[in-house]
Design an enzyme around this catalytic site. Structure first.
Site, PDB file in Angstrom:
ATOM      1  N   ARG A 116       0.686  -1.366   0.066  1.00 14.01           N
ATOM      2  CA  ARG A 116      -0.082   0.102   0.071  1.00 14.01           C
ATOM      3  C   ARG A 116       0.906   1.244  -0.045  1.00 14.01           C
ATOM      4  O   ARG A 116       1.669   1.454   0.823  1.00 14.01           O
ATOM      5  CB  ARG A 116      -0.798  -0.167   1.396  1.00 14.01           C
ATOM      6  CG  ARG A 116      -1.696  -1.044   1.298  1.00 14.01           C
ATOM      7  CD  ARG A 116      -2.723  -0.965   2.581  1.00 14.01           C
ATOM      8  NE  ARG A 116      -2.227  -0.948   3.835  1.00 14.01           N
ATOM      9  CZ  ARG A 116      -2.756  -0.873   4.920  1.00 14.01           C
ATOM     10  NH1 ARG A 116      -3.933  -0.899   5.033  1.00 14.01           N
ATOM     11  NH2 ARG A 116      -1.876  -0.791   5.989  1.00 14.01           N
ATOM     12  N   ASP A 151       1.021   5.460   0.347  1.00 17.04           N
ATOM     13  CA  ASP A 151      -0.056   6.517   1.086  1.00 17.04           C
ATOM     14  C   ASP A 151      -0.329   7.438  -0.170  1.00 17.04           C
ATOM     15  O   ASP A 151       0.099   7.517  -1.324  1.00 17.04           O
ATOM     16  CB  ASP A 151       0.881   7.439   1.995  1.00 17.04           C
ATOM     17  CG  ASP A 151       1.124   6.263   3.168  1.00 17.04           C
ATOM     18  OD1 ASP A 151       0.316   5.256   3.524  1.00 17.04           O
ATOM     19  OD2 ASP A 151       2.142   6.496   4.060  1.00 17.04           O
ATOM     20  N   ARG A 198       8.943   7.755   4.600  1.00 14.76           N
ATOM     21  CA  ARG A 198       8.991   9.108   4.933  1.00 14.76           C
ATOM     22  C   ARG A 198       9.391   9.491   6.334  1.00 14.76           C
ATOM     23  O   ARG A 198       9.876  10.744   6.583  1.00 14.76           O
ATOM     24  CB  ARG A 198       7.529   9.646   4.732  1.00 14.76           C
ATOM     25  CG  ARG A 198       6.973   9.442   3.226  1.00 14.76           C
ATOM     26  CD  ARG A 198       5.428   9.664   2.967  1.00 14.76           C
ATOM     27  NE  ARG A 198       4.978  10.969   3.594  1.00 14.76           N
ATOM     28  CZ  ARG A 198       3.797  11.311   3.651  1.00 14.76           C
ATOM     29  NH1 ARG A 198       2.925  10.432   3.601  1.00 14.76           N
ATOM     30  NH2 ARG A 198       3.541  12.637   4.073  1.00 14.76           N
TER      31      ARG A 198
END
Length: 248
Positions: free
Chosen positions: A50, A52, A196
């Site tokens: 997945r 973001d 991140r």
């Protein structure tokens, strides 16, 4: 029921991430709608992972099942590309074993994060221009320590539904070329928001706010509040997904 792997790429700017969710446009939903329309049946896809909101993928894989063998994969690719819009590209469709799994069979994933040290009207869509001077050697010294750890709770989004925050990092390094810095990280799996958050904390090292030893202590605390802020998603790319068998 025949199973196929779909190879695709996408610009995530206008999508709320990969995974389908209510009241939001996602990459998964967009591809599923196109597949269902072309194949004239409801089709669900399972992605390799997945991403973001706003995050991009240079190379993503997903699997789907159909009732019968696809006679002309290239024709299906062309049909899908005409439907998914300019921000998604379908590169390939390959028949795989019936029990092959795009997510669980992946043995490694590689992400890249792009930083530009000079403001540019051409790079801002896919690179971050931080307002700091960065010490790349210090950031690499800290990045090298990631391989010493397994539990990355400090870099995980809070309240996620995963069984473990353990990951094995195989590579983590910064490279510099001209005005561009590139962070490459490869692991067996990643947590939500992990890359991140790692980049944001490494940037704190590069700007002299955090030492290498403090970076290690942040990991050891297993506390997301101890780590640095997450950097913008537009400069992050899922770069490669590795499997123990041919998928292209």
């Amino acid at each position: 029921m025949p199973r196929y792997f779909l190879h695709l790429a996408y610009n995530g700017a206008d999508y709320h991430g990969w995974q389908s969710q209510p009241n939001a446009v996602t990459v998964q939903e967009t591809v599923e709608k196109a597949l269902s329309r072309v194949l004239r049946r409801q089709v669900a896809i399972v992605g390799a992972g997945r991403t973001d909101t706003g995050v991009n993928a240079r190379s993503m894989y997903a699997h789907f099942d159909v009732d019968n063998e696809i006679a002309d994969p290239q024709r299906l690719i062309s049909a899908l590309n005409s439907l998914v819009g300019r921000d998604i590209a379908i590169y390939g469709i390959r028949r795989v074993a019936d029990d092959a799994h795009a997510r669980f069979d992946a043995v490694a994933r590689t992400y890249k994060y792009f930083v530009t040290t000079r403001k540019s009207p051409f790079d801002y869509r896919f690179a971050w221009n931080p307002p700091y001077r960065l010490d790349v050697d210090a950031m690499n010294a800290a990045a090298a320590r990631l391989a010493d750890y397994i539990d990355f709770t400090s870099f995980s989004k809070l309240h996620t539904d995963v069984a473990t925050n353990n990951c094995r990092i195989y590579e983590a390094r910064w490279t510099a070329e001209g005005d561009r810095l590139t962070f490459t990280i490869k692991a067996d799996r990643f947590l939500r928001n992990m890359v991140r958050a790692i980049v944001g904390t490494l940037v704190d090292v590069g700007r002299g706010k955090t030492s290498v030893d403090e970076f290690c202590r942040i990991i050891e605390r297993k506390d997301r509040c101890a780590a640095g802020a997450s950097v913008p998603g537009n400069a992050l790319f899922l770069w490669q997904v590795d499997y123990p068998y041919e998928v292209d």
